[in-house]
Design a protein around this motif. Structure first.
Motif, mmCIF file in Angstrom:
data_model
loop_
_atom_site.group_PDB
_atom_site.id
_atom_site.type_symbol
_atom_site.label_atom_id
_atom_site.label_comp_id
_atom_site.label_asym_id
_atom_site.label_seq_id
_atom_site.Cartn_x
_atom_site.Cartn_y
_atom_site.Cartn_z
ATOM 1 N N ILE A 427 8.160 28.900 44.042
ATOM 2 C CA ILE A 427 8.782 30.143 43.577
ATOM 3 C C ILE A 427 7.742 31.250 43.406
ATOM 4 O O ILE A 427 7.992 32.402 43.734
ATOM 5 C CB ILE A 427 9.592 29.910 42.286
ATOM 6 N N LEU A 428 6.536 30.895 42.944
ATOM 7 C CA LEU A 428 5.548 31.952 42.671
ATOM 8 C C LEU A 428 5.022 32.618 43.933
ATOM 9 O O LEU A 428 4.782 33.822 43.945
ATOM 10 C CB LEU A 428 4.378 31.379 41.860
ATOM 11 N N ILE A 429 4.847 31.845 44.996
ATOM 12 C CA ILE A 429 4.257 32.438 46.207
ATOM 13 C C ILE A 429 5.168 33.499 46.834
ATOM 14 O O ILE A 429 4.725 34.633 47.049
ATOM 15 C CB ILE A 429 3.838 31.341 47.203
ATOM 16 N N PRO A 430 6.427 33.190 47.112
ATOM 17 C CA PRO A 430 7.265 34.282 47.653
ATOM 18 C C PRO A 430 7.399 35.475 46.705
ATOM 19 O O PRO A 430 7.424 36.622 47.162
ATOM 20 C CB PRO A 430 8.622 33.618 47.896
ATOM 21 N N ILE A 431 7.447 35.216 45.398
ATOM 22 C CA ILE A 431 7.592 36.331 44.462
ATOM 23 C C ILE A 431 6.336 37.195 44.452
ATOM 24 O O ILE A 431 6.408 38.425 44.427
ATOM 25 C CB ILE A 431 7.926 35.807 43.058
ATOM 26 N N THR A 432 5.160 36.545 44.527
ATOM 27 C CA THR A 432 3.917 37.307 44.580
ATOM 28 C C THR A 432 3.870 38.148 45.851
ATOM 29 O O THR A 432 3.540 39.336 45.814
ATOM 30 C CB THR A 432 2.711 36.355 44.534
ATOM 31 N N LEU A 433 4.239 37.538 46.977
ATOM 32 C CA LEU A 433 4.240 38.299 48.236
ATOM 33 C C LEU A 433 5.174 39.503 48.117
ATOM 34 O O LEU A 433 4.851 40.607 48.568
ATOM 35 C CB LEU A 433 4.680 37.403 49.398
ATOM 36 N N ASP A 434 6.322 39.296 47.490
ATOM 37 C CA ASP A 434 7.295 40.376 47.324
ATOM 38 C C ASP A 434 6.719 41.494 46.462
ATOM 39 O O ASP A 434 6.861 42.671 46.776
ATOM 40 C CB ASP A 434 8.572 39.816 46.694
ATOM 41 N N ARG A 435 6.039 41.109 45.376
ATOM 42 C CA ARG A 435 5.426 42.116 44.495
ATOM 43 C C ARG A 435 4.351 42.908 45.227
ATOM 44 O O ARG A 435 4.128 44.080 44.963
ATOM 45 C CB ARG A 435 4.783 41.431 43.264
ATOM 46 N N LEU A 436 3.646 42.204 46.144
ATOM 47 C CA LEU A 436 2.592 42.871 46.918
ATOM 48 C C LEU A 436 3.198 43.660 48.083
ATOM 49 O O LEU A 436 2.493 44.090 48.988
ATOM 50 C CB LEU A 436 1.604 41.839 47.463
ATOM 51 N N LYS A 437 4.523 43.808 48.074
ATOM 52 C CA LYS A 437 5.255 44.554 49.110
ATOM 53 C C LYS A 437 5.124 43.918 50.495
ATOM 54 O O LYS A 437 5.269 44.588 51.519
ATOM 55 C CB LYS A 437 4.784 46.029 49.189
ATOM 56 N N ALA A 438 4.823 42.600 50.533
ATOM 57 C CA ALA A 438 4.843 41.885 51.813
ATOM 58 C C ALA A 438 6.190 41.191 51.934
ATOM 59 O O ALA A 438 6.880 40.987 50.939
ATOM 60 C CB ALA A 438 3.711 40.871 51.861
ATOM 61 N N ASP A 439 6.578 40.838 53.148
ATOM 62 C CA ASP A 439 7.828 40.104 53.313
ATOM 63 C C ASP A 439 7.640 38.703 52.744
ATOM 64 O O ASP A 439 6.760 37.964 53.178
ATOM 65 C CB ASP A 439 8.174 40.030 54.805
ATOM 66 N N PRO A 440 8.463 38.301 51.758
ATOM 67 C CA PRO A 440 8.247 36.998 51.126
ATOM 68 C C PRO A 440 8.415 35.820 52.093
ATOM 69 O O PRO A 440 7.940 34.725 51.808
ATOM 70 C CB PRO A 440 9.315 36.940 50.033
ATOM 71 N N ALA A 441 9.083 36.042 53.222
ATOM 72 C CA ALA A 441 9.273 34.927 54.147
ATOM 73 C C ALA A 441 7.998 34.652 54.929
ATOM 74 O O ALA A 441 7.765 33.546 55.403
ATOM 75 C CB ALA A 441 10.416 35.221 55.115
ATOM 76 N N ILE A 442 7.143 35.687 55.046
ATOM 77 C CA ILE A 442 5.989 35.560 55.923
ATOM 78 C C ILE A 442 4.929 34.693 55.262
ATOM 79 O O ILE A 442 4.531 34.924 54.125
ATOM 80 C CB ILE A 442 5.444 36.954 56.306
#
Lengths: 471, 471
Positions: A427-442
């Protein structure tokens, strides 16, 4: 009676080569064979006659079924009778292959016949030079309107919008509006609502067509119009626009520029494609495939996948260094090498489950404030519960298999740890990517499995080393 | 001027608790806090006043943000003023939780106010007994029309359709049609086309509303209607219906029963939800999560994930037996245990790439005849090319790391084999599942990684054993 209608059907089905789709919804092999024969023999009139009754989307499907040489022959044979809109229905690689092979003058003639939004869709993927050449061959009005759409950012609402729409002043009556529609020759091909605008083209309201038909001619437009306006900014991302459509069950929405002026409309058919693309992108990014599809060449496919595999190779080598750290431990007890992939694999799977749920929830904008906290808590508890369940299962299996209770306890402890880690990082990795404005799927998948691999091997080999005093 | 409008905005934004969504499109925390305070204090009128201006979809979002107890209080406080349509916009677990807590009589009163398709959506998930009780409390007409929809199979077009539509005879003029629409009080809430039917309600043609508005009153309906009919069978799966919408860019389509009689219409807003669900299902099945969402309880989540993890555990134990077979080999050369996960991991990744592309292509019905053969050929070649690329990379890294060229050659050979296997099975497994009429997304991932794990470990340890004479 039932027998009679069966016979009727049989009779129709007898002319099989005329049937375009088989009962499964696939393009009939016989139909396709006949088209191929016509193409082979350059029988223009026959090709035109079998293609004429087809919907643009069906012509797109036909193009996808043909071989590359056949496709070009098809397009060239039809010449100006080829409907370029069909190219919006095929995979990007096929579209570019056909457009590259055609002279820009032919494309310009095709584009001039198309709806503005379809034309933008074709032109936006071309090289700047080709695009300019085609645009300059178009009539002024079309050129300017296409240029304006192309000036909006890639994947924005402005790129997808149709610039033909119906705008009327608020002081008209329904009767005046109907008369206008009956007299005006140059209406959009299809429309679902009418926009009520002021002199500056600022939207005052919208009137769905069914409302115009329900009321008397004398009714005033500004009395029947919707004033709770949903509008989309032309610079807004198409995915945001798609979410607006979904949320409010829209069929058509007005698109406005920075100054609030109505510049176009988005219709649901374009948005359905956006929704499809977006979900498709998520699935593919999670699996480490870029923007590729089944029509891509071998070379394009290799090129799109190698970067992901390189990242995975680096991660795998990193993981192997963790194992290498326990060289001595394994040497003393080879059973550890046999069992260690189990802990890593279970963690990887549990992590992928949590990660997928999180990525989708982020994509659907479902994780606001309180729900996010609840989800994190839930996933950690789920990790713990599943950890205990599978620790007991694998612990018993291992203890029995090796007649060694200690080994069962060790693998069980490693399992609990790795499952909790899987839930937490899933859960933390996609959420962190999302916060960093990256696509969470990538790249989420690579991060998660690298972590569950490292923790899995490290916990299992480390606990085993301590338990059996192997260091 | 720009400063002035900034000030204006600032002024509006000052009353922050009135702003429903923040600039990111999330529900404003302050707004939600205020609603919570009203709920806490049982201030019915205030709750009604803040909720009244909201769209049904927004009320659904609000429900999802509240805690379970707050949700019930919200629904109970609003009483008959609660719009049950909002329940079609929330996750299934929340919908069932609310419906379970409400008396059936209250649900019946809510359902009576709803559109037919929304009502079916609510009722179909209920227990048979509750459903019957609610139906029997409804007025006869509503009850019969809901029963008819519920008689169609689950996930069929008949379940999703709206039974309110406008049907007219072919001999009417446009003027008669408009007069009919103006006089008739009981029209559907929204409609986009009119159906032209014969006496047996067999569809003769359709007329989009914009066409009615373009022509003179004297025009005959049967002269302006579309006769190239696209209709959907009520028993057809909703996914098939969704594909028809996408293919032909439809906004509304007629639904007919076995005898060809028009029984309802499907509109695009329902279909957008189907498309979303379908893509979502693919993503989740690929990751081994069932039909779960972020609102599910911890227990439901555990229950949905354990079966997948059990399958994975069995596969992982199976794989470990393959490694166990090479016990003696590993004992003589511990480096093999350190390196073996690399080959397996790369194969798993490459397999997932191919599998994902295949699963999506199958879902979009893109793999007819010739294209399938081309795809299989392509994936095998891609596997070979990537195999060679990564064999060279990992071969060099390994040879340098261990100062052992032989080890580099061995891992390289195993890599080529596993990448080809990954490409081949990555495509064959989903296609086989599809041929067996199973969902290709289901369990494909476990099959593919189990195979690439087994082949990866077996090839690497086996070739190493032979090369170094360790058997």
């Amino acid at each position: 009676m039932s027998e009679e209608s069966d016979l009727d059907l049989g009779h129709d089905a007898g002319m099989e080569t005329n049937v375009f789709r088989d009962p499964e919804g696939r393009i009939s092999a016989l139909w396709l064979e006949r088209l191929r024969a016509f193409l082979e023999a350059n029988r223009v009139d026959d090709v035109v006659s079998v293609v004429e009754p087809l919907h643009t989307a069906d012509i797109g499907d036909v193009l996808e079924q043909l071989d590359p040489e056949e496709r070009l022959r098809f397009v060239r044979l039809l010449g100006d009778r080829f409907d370029f809109s069909a190219l919006t229905e095929v995979d990007e690689s096929i579209r570019l292959e056909i457009m590259d092979a055609l002279p820009n003058a032919a494309i310009a003639r095709g584009v001039a016949e198309m709806d503005n939004d379809d034309a933008v869709y074709l032109l936006e993927d071309l090289e700047q030079q080709d695009r300019d050449e085609i645009l300059s061959a178009l009539p002024t009005f079309e050129r300017l309107s296409l240029k304006r759409s192309l000036d909006f950012p890639e994947d924005s609402a402005g790129r997808r919008m149709q610039t033909d729409f119906i705008a009327i002043p608020p002081f008209w009556t329904v009767g005046q509006t109907i008369d206008y529609l009956r007299q005006e020759a140059d209406l959009p091909d299809e429309f679902y609502q009418i926009y009520v605008v002021d002199a500056a083209y600022k939207v005052q309201g919208t009137v769905p067509l069914d409302r115009i038909l329900r009321v008397q001619r004398s009714a005033k437009v500004d009395e029947i119009m919707n004033t709770s306006l949903v509008l989309v900014d032309a610079n807004e991302d198409q995915e945001e626009a798609a979410r607006t459509f979904e949320r409010y069950d829209l069929v058509e929405v007005g698109v406005v520029d920075e100054s609030g002026r109505l510049v176009g409309v988005l219709t649901i058919d374009d948005i359905v494609d956006v929704i499809q693309e977006e979900a498709d992108e998520d699935i593919k990014l999670l699996a480490g495939v870029g923007d590729e599809d089944v029509s891509d060449t071998t070379l394009d496919t290799v090129r799109s996948r190698v970067p992901w595999l390189v990242i995975n190779l680096v991660a795998a080598v990193l993981v192997s260094f963790v194992i290498g750290f326990f060289n001595g431990t394994i040497e003393q007890m080879v059973a550890l090498a046999v069992l260690m992939p189990i802990v890593a694999s279970m963690g990887g799977n549990a992590g992928a489950q949590t990660m997928t749920v999180t990525v989708r929830a982020l994509a659907m904008r479902e994780l606001d404030g309180g729900r996010l906290k609840r989800l994190i808590r839930r996933e950690m508890v789920v990790g713990m519960v599943n950890g205990v369940i599978f620790a007991i299962l694998i612990g018993i299996v291992t203890a029995l298999r090796y007649g060694n209770v200690g080994l069962g306890v060790v693998i069980g402890m490693a399992m609990v740890i790795n499952m909790i880690v899987a839930g937490t990082f899933g859960i933390l990795i996609p959420i962190t990517l999302d916060r960093l404005k990256a696509d969470p799927a990538i790249a989420s998948a690579v991060f998660v499995t690298t972590i569950t691999d490292i923790v899995g091997f490290f916990a299992f080999l480390g606990i085993a080393g301590l338990w059996f005093g192997l260091f």
